[in-house]
Write an enzyme that holds these catalytic residues in place. Structure first.
Site, short mmCIF file in Angstrom:
data_model
loop_
_atom_site.label_atom_id
_atom_site.label_comp_id
_atom_site.label_asym_id
_atom_site.label_seq_id
_atom_site.Cartn_x
_atom_site.Cartn_y
_atom_site.Cartn_z
N HIS A 16 -17.08 5.31 5.82
CA HIS A 16 -15.64 5.07 6.00
C HIS A 16 -15.03 6.42 6.36
O HIS A 16 -14.83 7.28 5.50
CB HIS A 16 -15.03 4.51 4.71
N LEU A 17 -14.75 6.61 7.66
CA LEU A 17 -14.26 7.90 8.14
C LEU A 17 -12.84 7.75 8.68
O LEU A 17 -12.64 7.37 9.83
CB LEU A 17 -15.19 8.45 9.24
N GLY A 18 -11.86 7.98 7.82
CA GLY A 18 -10.45 7.95 8.23
C GLY A 18 -9.83 9.28 7.88
O GLY A 18 -10.51 10.31 7.94
N ASP B 276 -5.97 15.97 12.32
CA ASP B 276 -6.17 14.76 13.11
C ASP B 276 -7.39 14.92 14.03
O ASP B 276 -7.43 15.83 14.87
CB ASP B 276 -4.91 14.49 13.93
N MET B 277 -8.35 14.03 13.88
CA MET B 277 -9.59 14.17 14.65
C MET B 277 -9.35 14.12 16.16
O MET B 277 -9.97 14.87 16.92
CB MET B 277 -10.58 13.07 14.22
N ARG B 278 -8.41 13.25 16.59
CA ARG B 278 -8.15 13.18 18.04
C ARG B 278 -7.68 14.52 18.58
O ARG B 278 -8.10 14.96 19.64
CB ARG B 278 -7.09 12.12 18.34
N GLU C 18 -8.58 -3.29 4.73
CA GLU C 18 -8.39 -3.19 3.28
C GLU C 18 -7.27 -4.12 2.81
O GLU C 18 -7.35 -4.70 1.74
CB GLU C 18 -8.06 -1.73 2.91
N GLY D 222 -14.41 6.47 12.29
CA GLY D 222 -15.69 5.77 12.36
C GLY D 222 -15.69 4.63 13.37
O GLY D 222 -16.66 4.43 14.10
N GLY E 227 -10.53 4.79 10.87
CA GLY E 227 -9.96 5.37 12.09
C GLY E 227 -10.95 6.12 12.96
O GLY E 227 -11.08 5.84 14.16
N ARG F 155 -2.43 -2.12 -3.63
CA ARG F 155 -3.58 -1.22 -3.60
C ARG F 155 -3.37 -0.19 -4.71
O ARG F 155 -2.33 0.48 -4.74
CB ARG F 155 -3.63 -0.52 -2.26
N ASN G 285 0.87 -1.17 0.00
CA ASN G 285 0.00 0.00 0.00
C ASN G 285 0.91 1.23 0.00
O ASN G 285 1.46 1.61 1.03
CB ASN G 285 -0.88 -0.05 1.26
N HIS H 139 -12.49 4.01 -1.86
CA HIS H 139 -12.54 3.20 -0.63
C HIS H 139 -13.26 1.87 -0.85
O HIS H 139 -13.79 1.26 0.09
CB HIS H 139 -13.24 3.97 0.53
N ARG I 84 -8.48 17.09 2.86
CA ARG I 84 -9.16 17.28 1.57
C ARG I 84 -10.50 17.97 1.76
O ARG I 84 -11.16 17.78 2.78
CB ARG I 84 -9.37 15.92 0.87
P1 ADP Z 1 -6.10 6.51 6.85
O1 ADP Z 1 -7.16 7.10 5.95
O2 ADP Z 1 -4.78 7.21 6.76
O3 ADP Z 1 -6.01 4.99 6.82
P2 ADP Z 1 -7.24 6.10 9.49
O4 ADP Z 1 -8.37 5.23 9.03
O5 ADP Z 1 -6.15 5.48 10.29
O6 ADP Z 1 -6.61 6.92 8.30
O7 ADP Z 1 -7.89 7.29 10.34
C1 ADP Z 1 -7.10 8.31 10.87
C2 ADP Z 1 -8.02 9.25 11.65
O8 ADP Z 1 -8.66 8.49 12.69
C3 ADP Z 1 -7.29 10.41 12.32
O9 ADP Z 1 -8.03 11.61 12.15
C4 ADP Z 1 -7.31 9.99 13.78
O10 ADP Z 1 -7.31 11.10 14.65
C5 ADP Z 1 -8.63 9.29 13.86
N1 ADP Z 1 -8.73 8.45 15.06
C6 ADP Z 1 -8.08 7.31 15.35
N2 ADP Z 1 -8.42 6.89 16.59
C7 ADP Z 1 -9.32 7.78 17.08
C8 ADP Z 1 -10.04 7.93 18.30
N3 ADP Z 1 -9.92 7.05 19.27
N4 ADP Z 1 -10.88 8.98 18.43
C9 ADP Z 1 -11.01 9.89 17.45
N5 ADP Z 1 -10.35 9.82 16.27
C10 ADP Z 1 -9.52 8.79 16.09
#
Ligand code: ADP
Length: 414
Positions: free
Chosen positions: A221-223, A295-297, A392, A342, A340, A106, A15, A194, A254
């Site tokens: 799919h929320l990453g 970064d959501m966290r 994936e 979701g 991540g 991928r 990947n 995705h 994005r």
């Molecule tokens: P990618 O699209 O690079 O594969 P991921 O599916 O790993 O990404 O998702 C990354 C996102 O998930 C980041 O915004 C990260 O902050 C968020 N994330 C991961 N764990 C948590 C959590 N416990 N709470 C909130 N957001 C999270």
């Protein structure tokens, strides 16, 4: 079905992202029964992040044993080719240098030509090259990895697994953009991405809730990248992403859907195409709105007003897109969160679902949601809400093993 020792026969899954390369090693069992899916099992995983900036190699075996965690001078890992070779070398030590029988890649964009995974040859490579402008941040790196392997081991079977393929066969209503029709005929249409994740989730739903899979399902799919998919009877019928992976939901960096007039405005201000592309892909979304982080966290932990606004907007837009996909489906029988954010963020799920209470009667079970349980809605919820982690790379391994068998290269181990 017997599972051989991981070192008997392995598939690599590659990947290649914009600044990272991830390689997973899967052990492939003997295929005694032709009509049974071969289930490769993860044996090891390695990745290099920060290519060309601050390269860091990390590798571990499936049992958790760390086999590498090292930073490198930037000149040593200056490109994806070097990164791939180093990961391969590192993992081969842990696997006692078993040569792979195939590599599954991928590949982000398969355009209109590929509705399934495909064995890679010169013709396939030429078609994938033509799609580079539609996935400028990912497709060139996917191709670099494919070419590097082809140069080093020309006879090795390589398989391309597409993010678009699961969405092939959408009705024209879901594919059209209201541009002059000739552009649609030339391939300017909504493809969706995705797809590897959605294909995996469809398999998981078949295992855990087959009754729901038969109905009208929206998967979110929320990453870092984010999209949603409408599935009917396990098949994709619509997606929030379009010609490129920019459309739909706002994402980490994005933009998601924007008024095309805003792009014209930027161009009229003197921004060239590269600068606009950089902004839409890399400086927008959660990062652009918050000015704090992609970064959501980090945003959830921040007290900054614009960080809060970015999360509010994210949840609002996700809910709007769910409503839109429910129209495509003619209703909604289940909502599934993955990736991540979701799969791991009770707070974001709760905020999205709060927008869905009035329309769909969605009611979360707070305790289950806080524990990231498989079912996070109350029994009385108008729509069941599930949380299913995605895989994936496992999906790529599965498709690669299938093509290996179709090519007659997967008999019993010698
Ligand atoms: P990618 O699209 O690079 O594969 P991921 O599916 O790993 O990404 O998702 C990354 C996102 O998930 C980041 O915004 C990260 O902050 C968020 N994330 C991961 N764990 C948590 C959590 N416990 N709470 C909130 N957001 C999270």
């Amino acid at each position: 079905m017997s599972t051989p020792h991981p070192a008997n026969r392995v598939i690599l899954v590659v990947n290649a992202g914009s600044s990272s390369v991830k390689v997973s090693v899967y052990a492939v069992p003997d295929s005694a029964h032709d009509n049974v899916d071969i289930q490769p099992t993860l044996a090891a995983h390695g990745q290099i992040e920060g290519i060309g900036v601050a390269p860091r190699l990390m590798a571990r075996m499936a049992d958790g044993r760390v086999v590498a965690d090292e930073r490198f001078p930037v000149e040593q890992i200056s490109d994806h080719d070097a990164a791939f070779r180093l990961i391969r070398l590192t993992l081969s030590v842990g696997l006692r240098d078993t040569p792979p029988v195939a590599i599954g890649h991928r590949v982000v964009h398969g355009g209109a030509d590929f509705a399934d995974a495909v064995r890679i040859d010169d013709e396939v490579i030429a078609k994938l090259e033509a799609l580079v402008p539609l996935a400028p941040l990912h497709q060139p790196h996917n191709l670099t990895a494919i070419r590097a392997v082809r140069a080093a081991v020309p006879e090795l079977l390589q398989v391309a697994c597409f993010d678009t393929a699961f969405h092939a066969g959408h009705d024209p209503l879901a594919q059209l953009m209201a541009l002059p029709y000739e552009y649609y005929e030339r391939g300017v249409r909504r493809y969706g991405f995705h797809g590897l994740s959605y294909a995996y989730i469809a398999r998981r739903l078949h295992q855990v809730a087959p009754d729901l899979l038969e109905g009208r399902v929206v998967v979110a799919h929320l990453g870092n990248g984010a999209s949603l998919c409408a599935m009917r009877a396990g098949k994709s019928v619509d997606s929030t992403m379009g010609l490129t992976a920019l459309d739909g939901m706002p994402m980490g960096t994005r933009c998601g859907s924007v008024d095309p007039g805003a792009i014209l405005w930027l161009a009229a201000q003197g921004m060239d195409a590269d600068a606009i592309q950089n902004m839409l892909y890399g400086q927008s979304g959660l990062k652009g709105i918050s000015g704090v982080s992609s970064d959501m966290r980090a945003l959830l932990a921040s007290n900054d007003q614009r960080a809060k606004l970015a999360v509010d907007f994210y949840a609002f837009r996700a809910a709007q897109e769910i409503g839109k996909l429910a129209v495509t489906l003619g209703g909604l029988d289940a909502l599934v969160f993955t990736a991540g954010i979701g799969a791991n963020s009770p707070e974001v799920r709760a905020r999205i679902c709060a927008h869905l209470t009035g329309l769909f009667g969605v009611a979360l079970d707070d305790a289950a949601n806080n524990e990231n349980c498989q079912r996070v809605s109350q029994d009385a919820s108008g729509v069941p809400v599930l949380v299913l982690p995605t895989d994936e790379e496992g999906m790529i391994a599965l498709s690669t093993a299938r093509i290996l068998r179709e090519c007659g290269r997967l008999g019993p181990c010698p």
